[in-house]
Design a protein around this motif. Structure first.
Motif, PDB file in Angstrom:
ATOM      1  N   ASN A  76     -20.234  33.166  -2.533  1.00 54.41           N
ATOM      2  CA  ASN A  76     -18.920  32.661  -2.100  1.00 54.41           C
ATOM      3  C   ASN A  76     -18.053  33.767  -1.505  1.00 54.41           C
ATOM      4  O   ASN A  76     -16.944  34.002  -1.945  1.00 54.41           O
ATOM      5  CB  ASN A  76     -18.195  31.997  -3.280  1.00 54.41           C
ATOM      6  CG  ASN A  76     -18.976  30.810  -3.802  1.00 54.41           C
ATOM      7  OD1 ASN A  76     -19.697  30.163  -3.054  1.00 54.41           O
ATOM      8  ND2 ASN A  76     -18.841  30.536  -5.087  1.00 54.41           N
ATOM      9  N   SER A 131     -16.975  33.905   1.682  1.00 57.13           N
ATOM     10  CA  SER A 131     -16.515  33.490   3.018  1.00 57.13           C
ATOM     11  C   SER A 131     -15.233  34.216   3.435  1.00 57.13           C
ATOM     12  O   SER A 131     -15.017  34.465   4.614  1.00 57.13           O
ATOM     13  CB  SER A 131     -16.301  31.982   3.058  1.00 57.13           C
ATOM     14  OG  SER A 131     -15.358  31.637   2.075  1.00 57.13           O
ATOM     15  N   ASP A 160     -27.598  35.135   0.578  1.00 56.02           N
ATOM     16  CA  ASP A 160     -26.657  34.145   0.059  1.00 56.02           C
ATOM     17  C   ASP A 160     -27.184  33.630  -1.277  1.00 56.02           C
ATOM     18  O   ASP A 160     -28.211  32.976  -1.346  1.00 56.02           O
ATOM     19  CB  ASP A 160     -26.506  32.999   1.060  1.00 56.02           C
ATOM     20  CG  ASP A 160     -25.636  31.901   0.471  1.00 56.02           C
ATOM     21  OD1 ASP A 160     -24.805  32.208  -0.411  1.00 56.02           O
ATOM     22  OD2 ASP A 160     -25.804  30.735   0.872  1.00 56.02           O
ATOM     23  N   SER A 186     -24.185  30.138  -2.614  1.00 56.89           N
ATOM     24  CA  SER A 186     -22.744  29.929  -2.435  1.00 56.89           C
ATOM     25  C   SER A 186     -22.453  28.453  -2.211  1.00 56.89           C
ATOM     26  O   SER A 186     -23.269  27.727  -1.643  1.00 56.89           O
ATOM     27  CB  SER A 186     -22.250  30.692  -1.208  1.00 56.89           C
ATOM     28  OG  SER A 186     -22.506  32.059  -1.364  1.00 56.89           O
ATOM     29  N   ASN A 187     -21.272  28.019  -2.648  1.00 58.38           N
ATOM     30  CA  ASN A 187     -20.889  26.653  -2.278  1.00 58.38           C
ATOM     31  C   ASN A 187     -19.687  26.633  -1.340  1.00 58.38           C
ATOM     32  O   ASN A 187     -18.965  25.662  -1.265  1.00 58.38           O
ATOM     33  CB  ASN A 187     -20.673  25.765  -3.510  1.00 58.38           C
ATOM     34  CG  ASN A 187     -19.864  26.482  -4.560  1.00 58.38           C
ATOM     35  OD1 ASN A 187     -19.058  27.340  -4.214  1.00 58.38           O
ATOM     36  ND2 ASN A 187     -20.065  26.160  -5.814  1.00 58.38           N
ATOM     37  N   ASP A 188     -19.474  27.724  -0.638  1.00 54.92           N
ATOM     38  CA  ASP A 188     -18.481  27.709   0.437  1.00 54.92           C
ATOM     39  C   ASP A 188     -19.227  27.904   1.765  1.00 54.92           C
ATOM     40  O   ASP A 188     -20.416  27.595   1.856  1.00 54.92           O
ATOM     41  CB  ASP A 188     -17.413  28.793   0.210  1.00 54.92           C
ATOM     42  CG  ASP A 188     -18.000  30.196   0.236  1.00 54.92           C
ATOM     43  OD1 ASP A 188     -19.237  30.328   0.412  1.00 54.92           O
ATOM     44  OD2 ASP A 188     -17.248  31.168   0.099  1.00 54.92           O
ATOM     45  N   THR A 189     -18.573  28.433   2.779  1.00 52.95           N
ATOM     46  CA  THR A 189     -19.226  28.511   4.090  1.00 52.95           C
ATOM     47  C   THR A 189     -19.994  29.817   4.313  1.00 52.95           C
ATOM     48  O   THR A 189     -20.358  30.141   5.448  1.00 52.95           O
ATOM     49  CB  THR A 189     -18.173  28.375   5.206  1.00 52.95           C
ATOM     50  OG1 THR A 189     -17.183  29.398   4.994  1.00 52.95           O
ATOM     51  CG2 THR A 189     -17.516  27.013   5.213  1.00 52.95           C
ATOM     52  N   THR A 190     -20.256  30.563   3.230  1.00 55.32           N
ATOM     53  CA  THR A 190     -20.912  31.870   3.373  1.00 55.32           C
ATOM     54  C   THR A 190     -22.177  31.798   4.246  1.00 55.32           C
ATOM     55  O   THR A 190     -22.333  32.571   5.195  1.00 55.32           O
ATOM     56  CB  THR A 190     -21.264  32.445   1.985  1.00 55.32           C
ATOM     57  OG1 THR A 190     -20.054  32.589   1.267  1.00 55.32           O
ATOM     58  CG2 THR A 190     -21.953  33.771   2.082  1.00 55.32           C
ATOM     59  N   TRP A 191     -23.075  30.845   3.935  1.00 56.02           N
ATOM     60  CA  TRP A 191     -24.355  30.799   4.655  1.00 56.02           C
ATOM     61  C   TRP A 191     -24.158  30.422   6.128  1.00 56.02           C
ATOM     62  O   TRP A 191     -24.782  31.016   7.006  1.00 56.02           O
ATOM     63  CB  TRP A 191     -25.317  29.845   3.948  1.00 56.02           C
ATOM     64  CG  TRP A 191     -26.650  29.761   4.636  1.00 56.02           C
ATOM     65  CD1 TRP A 191     -27.236  28.663   5.183  1.00 56.02           C
ATOM     66  CD2 TRP A 191     -27.571  30.852   4.876  1.00 56.02           C
ATOM     67  NE1 TRP A 191     -28.441  28.974   5.739  1.00 56.02           N
ATOM     68  CE2 TRP A 191     -28.679  30.317   5.568  1.00 56.02           C
ATOM     69  CE3 TRP A 191     -27.562  32.219   4.578  1.00 56.02           C
ATOM     70  CZ2 TRP A 191     -29.766  31.078   5.969  1.00 56.02           C
ATOM     71  CZ3 TRP A 191     -28.647  32.991   4.979  1.00 56.02           C
ATOM     72  CH2 TRP A 191     -29.740  32.429   5.659  1.00 56.02           C
ATOM     73  N   GLN A 192     -23.245  29.493   6.386  1.00 53.54           N
ATOM     74  CA  GLN A 192     -22.955  29.128   7.785  1.00 53.54           C
ATOM     75  C   GLN A 192     -22.460  30.364   8.539  1.00 53.54           C
ATOM     76  O   GLN A 192     -22.883  30.630   9.665  1.00 53.54           O
ATOM     77  CB  GLN A 192     -21.885  28.027   7.873  1.00 53.54           C
ATOM     78  CG  GLN A 192     -22.381  26.621   7.534  1.00 53.54           C
ATOM     79  CD  GLN A 192     -22.434  26.383   6.027  1.00 53.54           C
ATOM     80  OE1 GLN A 192     -22.417  27.335   5.251  1.00 53.54           O
ATOM     81  NE2 GLN A 192     -22.526  25.142   5.624  1.00 53.54           N
ATOM     82  N   GLN A 193     -21.580  31.127   7.910  1.00 52.50           N
ATOM     83  CA  GLN A 193     -21.069  32.332   8.564  1.00 52.50           C
ATOM     84  C   GLN A 193     -22.190  33.328   8.836  1.00 52.50           C
ATOM     85  O   GLN A 193     -22.246  33.941   9.892  1.00 52.50           O
ATOM     86  CB  GLN A 193     -19.992  32.995   7.695  1.00 52.50           C
ATOM     87  CG  GLN A 193     -18.669  32.268   7.757  1.00 52.50           C
ATOM     88  CD  GLN A 193     -17.680  32.836   6.742  1.00 52.50           C
ATOM     89  OE1 GLN A 193     -17.416  32.227   5.737  1.00 52.50           O
ATOM     90  NE2 GLN A 193     -17.169  34.008   6.990  1.00 52.50           N
TER      91      GLN A 193
END
Ligand code: UDP
Ligand code: MG
Length: 327
Positions: free
Chosen positions: A14, A16, A49, A52-59
């Protein structure tokens, strides 16, 4: 001498809020090292990653698309900091000459990275980052951390004070680490077990610039317990010691009770037998548990199947490519 291929491995849970600060700074450090020809142009940053349950992986995926020097792996769930680090190191190992691990929050000063590379180029296999002070920590973290290091030292665990997971390892140190098959890993203890030539780099600690600590009190306590139980059977031994002391004490009590009964005749009937049996049985029980603990300890050590030795250099292999091994 060819410049080494470096991987910078960053575990992220997490993060992000932190990644937009962290990535440009790390990329700038890496680019500077590449332009100075201190590391190879094939060097890269590897984000892990950790569920994470936020946008970490997308970023991370966006960063990977922007620059091929960014790589990433995503774990299926949160496996914890140590496992995330190991996953990154294992993934990077076949491609690199050395790997550096650090946190995503840049609390560990990235300006020290060239110092790690210097030490590596001087032939060191493991370079430990040691924080200069604990000023950036709160009162609780500072004191619990000091107590933890003191306790570990007492339990016979070989740790470097004020070293967390800011660390560089050479390819052969990574290869040796891969031989440790145990599932509960405590990297800062394991790496010290490898025994290759090591050096230290001292760095400044900063406050976390964004987001919160990902180490809850619960995670910190579990981490400390894992550290102790992964490296020490001292708690099991303590049972034997206490059992032995109690048995000695109950023998002394036996003499006292018998004197009281037969010399002074002032014991209440039945008292002596009850008191003696309580002490003796208590002591013997603890001693017996301690003996079981000793066997359990052996079983525990065996079940880890740790490598029994790691070869630093071998003069056995006379093939050509063994002698052409270089940095
Ligand atoms: N981290 C992780 N998995 C976890 C906990 C933490 O990958 O289960 C990562 C986190 O994203 C950070 C590093 O481990 O990059 C250290 O965590 P943090 O900075 O929150 O710990 P602190 O500095 O507060 O001890
Ligand atoms: Mg941190």
């Amino acid at each position: 001498m060819k410049p080494p291929i470096l991987a910078i491995v960053i575990p992220c849970l997490n993060e992000s809020l932190m990644l937009p600060h962290t990535h440009p700074k790390l990329m700038a450090s890496l680019t500077a090292l590449m332009s100075a020809n201190r590391v190879s142009a094939k060097s890269f940053i590897c984000y892990v990653d950790d569920g994470s349950n936020d946008t970490t992986w997308q970023q991370i995926k966006v960063l990977m698309a922007q620059d091929p020097r960014t790589r990433g792996i995503q774990l299926s769930r949160n496996f914890g900091h140590q496992n995330a680090l190991l996953a990154g190191l294992h993934a990077a190992r076949p491609m690199v000459d050395c790997a550096l691990t650090m946190d995503a929050d840049l609390q560990q000063d990235e300006a020290a990275i060239p110092l790690f590379i210097d030490r590596y180029l001087n032939g060191k296999d493991i370079v430990y980052g040691i924080r200069k002070d604990r000023a950036a920590d709160g009162w609780l973290k500072h004191h619990t951390a000091s107590a933890f290091y003191a306790l570990m030292a007492r339990m016979g665990v070989n740790l470097l004070a004020n070293h967390a997971d800011y660390r560089l390892m050479s390819r052969r140190a990574l290869d040796a680490l891969a031989e440790y098959k145990e599932s509960n890993i405590f990297l800062r203890g394991l790496v010290r077990e490898l025994g290759f030539e090591e050096d230290r780099v001292y760095f400044n600690v900063r406050q976390r610039a964004a987001g919160d600590t990902k180490y809850s009190i619960r995670k910190m306590v579990l981490f400390a317990l894992n550290g102790i139980t992964s490296f020490s059977i001292a708690p099991l031994r303590a049972i034997s010691a206490i059992g032995f002391l109690f048995t000695c004490f109950s023998c002394a009590m036996l003499i006292y009770v018998l004197i009281d009964k037969y010399l002074y005749h002032d014991a209440v009937p039945g008292w002596s037998t009850i008191v003696i049996s309580i002490y003796l049985i208590g002591g013997l029980q603890l001693l017996a548990m301690g003996v079981i603990g000793e066997y359990l300890g052996k079983l525990y050590i065996e079940s880890k199947r740790r490598p029994r030795y790691i070869i630093e250099e071998s003069a056995m292999d006379l093939s050509e490519d063994a002698s052409s091994e270089s940095l």
